[in-house]
Each structure stands twice: as C-alpha cells, then as structure tokens.
Motif scaffolding. Structure first.
Motif, PDB file in Angstrom:
ATOM      1  N   GLY A   8      63.285  23.715  -7.909  1.00  0.00           N
ATOM      2  CA  GLY A   8      64.516  24.083  -7.225  1.00  0.00           C
ATOM      3  C   GLY A   8      65.711  23.363  -7.801  1.00  0.00           C
ATOM      4  N   LYS A   9      66.856  23.573  -7.185  1.00  0.00           N
ATOM      5  CA  LYS A   9      68.085  22.892  -7.590  1.00  0.00           C
ATOM      6  C   LYS A   9      67.923  21.401  -7.341  1.00  0.00           C
ATOM      7  CE  LYS A   9      71.390  25.900  -8.730  1.00  0.00           C
ATOM      8  NZ  LYS A   9      72.256  25.776  -9.873  1.00  0.00           N
ATOM      9  N   ASP A  10      68.384  20.599  -8.268  1.00  0.00           N
ATOM     10  CA  ASP A  10      68.261  19.152  -8.150  1.00  0.00           C
ATOM     11  C   ASP A  10      69.183  18.618  -7.056  1.00  0.00           C
ATOM     12  OD1 ASP A  10      67.332  16.598  -8.815  1.00  0.00           O
ATOM     13  OD2 ASP A  10      69.028  16.260 -10.161  1.00  0.00           O
ATOM     14  N   THR A  11      68.622  17.814  -6.177  1.00  0.00           N
ATOM     15  CA  THR A  11      69.386  17.110  -5.153  1.00  0.00           C
ATOM     16  C   THR A  11      68.767  15.723  -4.969  1.00  0.00           C
ATOM     17  OG1 THR A  11      68.013  17.991  -3.369  1.00  0.00           O
ATOM     18  CG2 THR A  11      70.024  19.202  -3.870  1.00  0.00           C
ATOM     19  N   VAL A  36      64.374  17.124 -14.903  1.00  0.00           N
ATOM     20  CA  VAL A  36      65.525  17.921 -14.509  1.00  0.00           C
ATOM     21  C   VAL A  36      66.016  18.635 -15.755  1.00  0.00           C
ATOM     22  CG1 VAL A  36      67.855  17.901 -13.555  1.00  0.00           C
ATOM     23  CG2 VAL A  36      66.137  16.299 -12.675  1.00  0.00           C
ATOM     24  N   GLN A  38      68.977  20.932 -16.885  1.00  0.00           N
ATOM     25  CA  GLN A  38      70.318  21.269 -16.403  1.00  0.00           C
ATOM     26  C   GLN A  38      70.371  20.905 -14.926  1.00  0.00           C
ATOM     27  OE1 GLN A  38      71.537  25.180 -17.693  1.00  0.00           O
ATOM     28  NE2 GLN A  38      71.178  24.673 -19.824  1.00  0.00           N
ATOM     29  N   ASP A  39      70.497  21.856 -14.029  1.00  0.00           N
ATOM     30  CA  ASP A  39      70.561  21.541 -12.597  1.00  0.00           C
ATOM     31  C   ASP A  39      69.246  21.816 -11.870  1.00  0.00           C
ATOM     32  OD1 ASP A  39      73.207  20.792 -12.806  1.00  0.00           O
ATOM     33  OD2 ASP A  39      73.974  22.781 -12.289  1.00  0.00           O
ATOM     34  N   TYR A  40      68.182  22.116 -12.605  1.00  0.00           N
ATOM     35  CA  TYR A  40      66.920  22.496 -11.977  1.00  0.00           C
ATOM     36  C   TYR A  40      65.900  21.371 -12.025  1.00  0.00           C
ATOM     37  CZ  TYR A  40      68.872  27.107 -11.764  1.00  0.00           C
ATOM     38  OH  TYR A  40      69.688  28.162 -11.481  1.00  0.00           O
ATOM     39  N   THR A  42      62.045  20.054 -11.483  1.00  0.00           N
ATOM     40  CA  THR A  42      60.650  20.491 -11.468  1.00  0.00           C
ATOM     41  C   THR A  42      59.765  19.255 -11.355  1.00  0.00           C
ATOM     42  OG1 THR A  42      60.413  20.425 -13.871  1.00  0.00           O
ATOM     43  CG2 THR A  42      61.096  22.510 -12.906  1.00  0.00           C
ATOM     44  N   ASN A  70      64.957  22.470   2.150  1.00  0.00           N
ATOM     45  CA  ASN A  70      65.714  21.881   1.041  1.00  0.00           C
ATOM     46  C   ASN A  70      65.940  22.853  -0.112  1.00  0.00           C
ATOM     47  OD1 ASN A  70      65.953  18.817   1.713  1.00  0.00           O
ATOM     48  ND2 ASN A  70      63.905  19.424   2.345  1.00  0.00           N
ATOM     49  N   ASN A  71      65.776  24.139   0.151  1.00  0.00           N
ATOM     50  CA  ASN A  71      65.963  25.181  -0.864  1.00  0.00           C
ATOM     51  C   ASN A  71      65.098  24.945  -2.101  1.00  0.00           C
ATOM     52  OD1 ASN A  71      67.914  26.728   0.594  1.00  0.00           O
ATOM     53  ND2 ASN A  71      69.395  25.126   0.131  1.00  0.00           N
ATOM     54  N   LEU A  72      63.831  24.581  -1.858  1.00  0.00           N
ATOM     55  CA  LEU A  72      62.867  24.344  -2.924  1.00  0.00           C
ATOM     56  C   LEU A  72      61.663  25.248  -2.734  1.00  0.00           C
ATOM     57  CD1 LEU A  72      62.811  20.463  -2.602  1.00  0.00           C
ATOM     58  CD2 LEU A  72      63.948  21.738  -4.436  1.00  0.00           C
TER      59      LEU A  72
END
Length: 88
Positions: A8-11, A36, A38-40, A42, A70-72
């Motif tokens: 998902g997007k990195d947070t 990470v 770019q902004d992803y 894993t 968490n949008n993952l």
C-alpha cells in the motif's frame, strides 16, 4: 510457517501496527523484508504461529481489518499456499 504480505501507500507506523498485532496474538515474526518503491510500501513477514493465542481465522481477520483501516492490502496465509500462488 505463515506469510503476511502488506502492500500500500507508505505511511508512518505500518510495521509497528502489524507487528503489534502479531505480538498481541502470540505470533512470532521469524523474518521480515520491507521496501518502499517511490510512495509504495511492500513487506513480507515469515511468522511462526505455534504460540498463537487466538484462532488463526480471527488473527487473519484482524490483519485484514488493520489493512482496511490503513488503506493497505494485507494477506495472511500458510507458506505452502503463498509458494503455490507465486510459482513461476
């Protein structure tokens, strides 16, 4: 062994949230790889559930809930299933 995959997007705090749930449920993290791109974000975790304190389906559902909150995308499965899904 069981595999937990997270995408998902990195947070901030993704590893902390997933590993805290593992600890709460008695799931031992044997190995972890994360990156990470770019902004992803894993991550793949290899875990041992010999000491699990809740039924496995409840643990897998908790991981899914953490992902949804968490949008993952978090998948939790036996290592054999993971390997079968990723054979080339």
């Amino acid at each position: 062994s069981y595999v937990i995959s997270v995408i998902g997007k990195d947070t901030v705090g993704i590893i902390a949230k997933v590993s805290a749930e593992c600890a709460r449920c008695g799931v031992n993290i044997l190995d972890i790889s994360q990156t990470v791109l770019q902004d992803y974000f894993t991550m793949i975790m290899i875990t041992d559930i010999d000491g699990i304190t809740v039924p496995f389906p409840d643990f897998a559902d908790a991981m899914t809930r953490i992902g949804n909150a968490n949008n993952l995308k978090i998948l939790t499965m036996h290592e054999d299933i993971f390997n079968t899904m990723h054979k080339i």
